[in-house]
Design an enzyme around this catalytic site. Structure first.
Site, mmCIF file in Angstrom:
data_model
loop_
_atom_site.group_PDB
_atom_site.id
_atom_site.type_symbol
_atom_site.label_atom_id
_atom_site.label_comp_id
_atom_site.label_asym_id
_atom_site.label_seq_id
_atom_site.Cartn_x
_atom_site.Cartn_y
_atom_site.Cartn_z
ATOM 1 N N HIS A 129 0.983 -1.209 -0.054
ATOM 2 C CA HIS A 129 0.028 0.061 -0.050
ATOM 3 C C HIS A 129 0.883 1.265 -0.069
ATOM 4 O O HIS A 129 0.675 2.164 -0.676
ATOM 5 C CB HIS A 129 -0.895 -0.022 1.318
ATOM 6 C CG HIS A 129 -2.070 -1.113 1.390
ATOM 7 N ND1 HIS A 129 -2.213 -1.817 2.487
ATOM 8 C CD2 HIS A 129 -2.813 -1.284 0.475
ATOM 9 C CE1 HIS A 129 -3.260 -2.492 2.134
ATOM 10 N NE2 HIS A 129 -3.719 -2.299 1.193
ATOM 11 N N SER A 171 -2.982 -7.487 3.116
ATOM 12 C CA SER A 171 -3.491 -7.408 4.309
ATOM 13 C C SER A 171 -3.860 -8.968 4.687
ATOM 14 O O SER A 171 -3.184 -9.090 6.159
ATOM 15 C CB SER A 171 -4.392 -6.502 4.574
ATOM 16 O OG SER A 171 -3.973 -5.046 4.197
ATOM 17 N N ARG A 215 -1.896 -6.109 -8.438
ATOM 18 C CA ARG A 215 -0.878 -7.000 -8.111
ATOM 19 C C ARG A 215 -0.788 -7.878 -9.268
ATOM 20 O O ARG A 215 0.308 -8.456 -9.364
ATOM 21 C CB ARG A 215 -1.012 -7.800 -6.820
ATOM 22 C CG ARG A 215 -0.648 -6.893 -5.474
ATOM 23 C CD ARG A 215 -1.291 -7.483 -4.235
ATOM 24 N NE ARG A 215 -2.598 -7.385 -4.387
ATOM 25 C CZ ARG A 215 -3.495 -7.057 -3.347
ATOM 26 N NH1 ARG A 215 -3.070 -7.427 -2.048
ATOM 27 N NH2 ARG A 215 -4.773 -6.926 -3.357
ATOM 28 N N LYS A 255 -18.274 -5.456 7.010
ATOM 29 C CA LYS A 255 -16.876 -6.041 7.220
ATOM 30 C C LYS A 255 -16.369 -6.078 8.484
ATOM 31 O O LYS A 255 -16.572 -5.258 9.233
ATOM 32 C CB LYS A 255 -15.869 -5.016 6.084
ATOM 33 C CG LYS A 255 -16.076 -5.815 4.790
ATOM 34 C CD LYS A 255 -14.919 -5.299 4.057
ATOM 35 C CE LYS A 255 -14.861 -5.437 2.680
ATOM 36 N NZ LYS A 255 -13.445 -4.808 2.111
HETATM 37 P P1 ADP Z 1 -5.733 -5.847 0.650
HETATM 38 O O1 ADP Z 1 -6.206 -6.702 -0.816
HETATM 39 O O2 ADP Z 1 -4.296 -5.985 0.895
HETATM 40 O O3 ADP Z 1 -6.904 -6.070 1.551
HETATM 41 P P2 ADP Z 1 -7.075 -3.258 0.333
HETATM 42 O O4 ADP Z 1 -8.563 -3.562 0.154
HETATM 43 O O5 ADP Z 1 -6.931 -2.444 1.595
HETATM 44 O O6 ADP Z 1 -6.343 -4.302 0.343
HETATM 45 O O7 ADP Z 1 -6.556 -2.317 -0.818
HETATM 46 C C1 ADP Z 1 -6.598 -1.118 -1.466
HETATM 47 C C2 ADP Z 1 -5.779 -1.063 -2.902
HETATM 48 O O8 ADP Z 1 -4.543 -1.265 -2.416
HETATM 49 C C3 ADP Z 1 -6.496 -1.916 -3.753
HETATM 50 O O9 ADP Z 1 -6.331 -1.269 -4.989
HETATM 51 C C4 ADP Z 1 -5.540 -3.080 -3.821
HETATM 52 O O10 ADP Z 1 -5.245 -3.531 -4.951
HETATM 53 C C5 ADP Z 1 -4.061 -2.327 -3.621
HETATM 54 N N1 ADP Z 1 -2.856 -3.127 -3.245
HETATM 55 C C6 ADP Z 1 -3.190 -3.920 -1.895
HETATM 56 N N2 ADP Z 1 -1.910 -4.461 -1.690
HETATM 57 C C7 ADP Z 1 -1.164 -4.085 -2.873
HETATM 58 C C8 ADP Z 1 0.259 -4.454 -3.125
HETATM 59 N N3 ADP Z 1 1.102 -5.406 -2.591
HETATM 60 N N4 ADP Z 1 0.801 -3.898 -4.323
HETATM 61 C C9 ADP Z 1 -0.029 -3.066 -5.058
HETATM 62 N N5 ADP Z 1 -1.160 -2.780 -4.716
HETATM 63 C C10 ADP Z 1 -1.792 -3.312 -3.619
#
Ligand code: ADP
Length: 160
Positions: free
Chosen positions: A17, A128, A90, A41
C-alpha cells in the site's frame, strides 16, 4: 491542480500500500488516502487505528491526507471534487476484480477516471490478509509492513 484518491481497507497498511501511496503522491498534486468503513465487514483495526497508522506513515508528505468514508466511493469523490481514483494491481486476479469495479464506478459517475498502478515487483505477493495471518502465528512480518504496523500487529497478537 490534479487531485487523486486511493481507497482501500488498509487493515492494516502494508509496504505494498505504502509503495502505491508514495508513487501516486509523486505524480498527483494532492492524494487523499480513503479508509473504508464498511459496516458489513469485520476489521482487525478500527477505522481510527487504520487512519492513525496511515497518518504516521505519510507524516512527512504534505500533499497526502487520510480520511475515512462509510459511503460509496463515487459519492465521497463527488463531495471532495476529486475525479481520479487510484487502484493498485498485483496481478491478473486483481485486475479482473478492479476492472469490474471501475466499470461499476463509471456507471455510477461517468466523470470518475480509474487509474491502475502496477505493484513494484517486491510487493506483489503482499496483501493485508496474509500479513495478518502470518502475524497471528507470530511469524516474521518485518519485510511486509512498515515498523509501526509491525508493532501494532504484535500488540493485536501478543505472544502468550
Ligand atoms: P488488500 O487487498 O491488501 O486487503 P485493500 O482493500 O486495503 O487491500 O486495497 C486497497 C488497494 O491497494 C487496492 O487497489 C489493492 O489492489 C491495492 N493493494 C493492496 N496490496 C497491494 C500491493 N502489495 N501492491 C499493489 N497494490 C496493492
Amino acid at each position: 491542480m490534479l487531485k487523486a484518491a486511493f481507497p482501500g481497507s488498509f487493515d492494516p497498511p502494508t509496504l505494498g500500500h505504502l509503495n502505491i501511496i508514495l508513487r501516486a503522491a509523486d505524480i498527483f498534486d494532492e492524494l487523499t488516502v480513503v479508509v473504508a468503513e464498511n459496516r458489513q465487514k469485520k476489521y482487525l483495526f478500527s477505522s481510527r487505528e487504520r487512519v492513525s497508522l496511515l497518518e504516521e506513515l505519510v507524516r512527512d508528505r504534505n500533499n497526502i491526507s487520510v480520511e475515512v468514508s462509510d459511503s460509496l466511493i463515487v459519492n465521497f469523490l463527488q463531495e471532495k471534487g476529486i475525479r481520479i481514483l487510484i487502484r493498485g494491481v498485483r496481478g491478473m486476479e486483481d485486475f479482473s476484480y478492479e476492472f469490474e469495479l471501475s466499470m461499476m464506478n463509471k456507471a455510477l459517475d461517468p466523470h470518475i477516471e480509474t487509474i491502475f498502478m502496477t505493484t513494484d515487483p517486491e510487493y506483489f505477493v503482499l496483501r493485508s490478509s496474509s500479513v495478518k495471518e502470518v502475524a497471528s502465528f507470530h511469524g516474521n512480518i518485518s519485510g511486509m509492513a512498515p515498523p509501526s504496523v509491525v508493532k501494532a500487529l504484535r500488540d493485536k497478537y501478543p505472544s502468550a
